[in-house]
Design an enzyme around this catalytic site. Structure first.
Site: not given
Length: 212
Positions: A148, A171, A179-180, A208
């Site tokens: 953040y 979002n 945002c993850h 990912e």
């Protein structure tokens, strides 16, 4: 005379405030009212995903979280298919469908030219939230995470860490704007979708990673 003038001012206040609110509603709704939006629903390893947008681009994406975490591994990585709403959909919505299919089949492939255009009013402004979301989309790639604090710095305001958290909660297009991938500087991966979808965040980050 002075008392009468003051009384007239007091009578005028509610009307002025009401007019201001009405003007704000009209201004706030102008971008939306010009868009004829359509919704496409897809079944994915995360459950049902609803994508809503117009001819100009995608407005929102909702993850309905109607699949239990234990069931996600039973679905193949490429199992993201339209279940409703594709008839008459515009090119950007269809581009988003293709992007989602790529994402669940091979996350790296989704970073190519098929990224859909986005048309939510929040993303068209110049607020700090919009800068944060655009920075996240453009700078934080598949398989990466960002804190953040670091994202606040990248968006131009190192002290606005709490505002970054607010931008993540607002979002409008999760997955596309990732945002993850935003995590605390230390500790676990952090909240996702208001804390209701933390298990989704863990799943997405693992998906990912190379070989995930």
């Amino acid at each position: 005379m002075r008392r009468k003038a003051l009384a007239m001012d007091e009578e005028a206040k509610p009307k002025l405030f009401r007019t201001g609110r009405e003007m704000k509603r009209r201004r706030g709704g102008e971008g939306e009212s010009q868009c004829t939006q359509k919704t496409i629903s897809l079944q994915s390893p995360l459950g049902t995903i609803q994508v809503r947008g117009c001819e100009a681009g995608v407005h929102t994406m909702r993850l309905l979280m109607d699949v239990a975490p234990a069931e996600r591994n039973d679905q193949g990585p490429g199992s993201c298919e339209v279940i409703d709403g594709s008839a008459g959909a515009g090119p950007e919505l269809l581009r988003c469908v293709d992007w989602l299919r790529d994402y669940f089949r091979d996350p790296g492939a989704a970073g190519g030219p098929l990224l859909p255009r986005l048309h939510h009013p929040t993303l068209r402004g110049d607020s700090f939230s919009s800068r944060v979301l655009r920075t996240l989309l453009q700078e934080v790639r598949f398989g990466e995470t960002v804190s953040y604090k670091r994202l606040a710095e990248m968006a131009g305001n190192p002290r606005a860490v709490r505002a970054v958290g607010g931008a993540m909660r607002r979002n409008p297009v999760p997955l596309v704007i990732p945002c993850h991938r935003v995590v605390p500087s230390s500790g676990p991966s952090g909240a996702y979708m208001g804390g209701r979808g933390n298990h989704l965040k863990v799943w997405l980050l693992a998906h990912e990673r190379p070989g995930g």
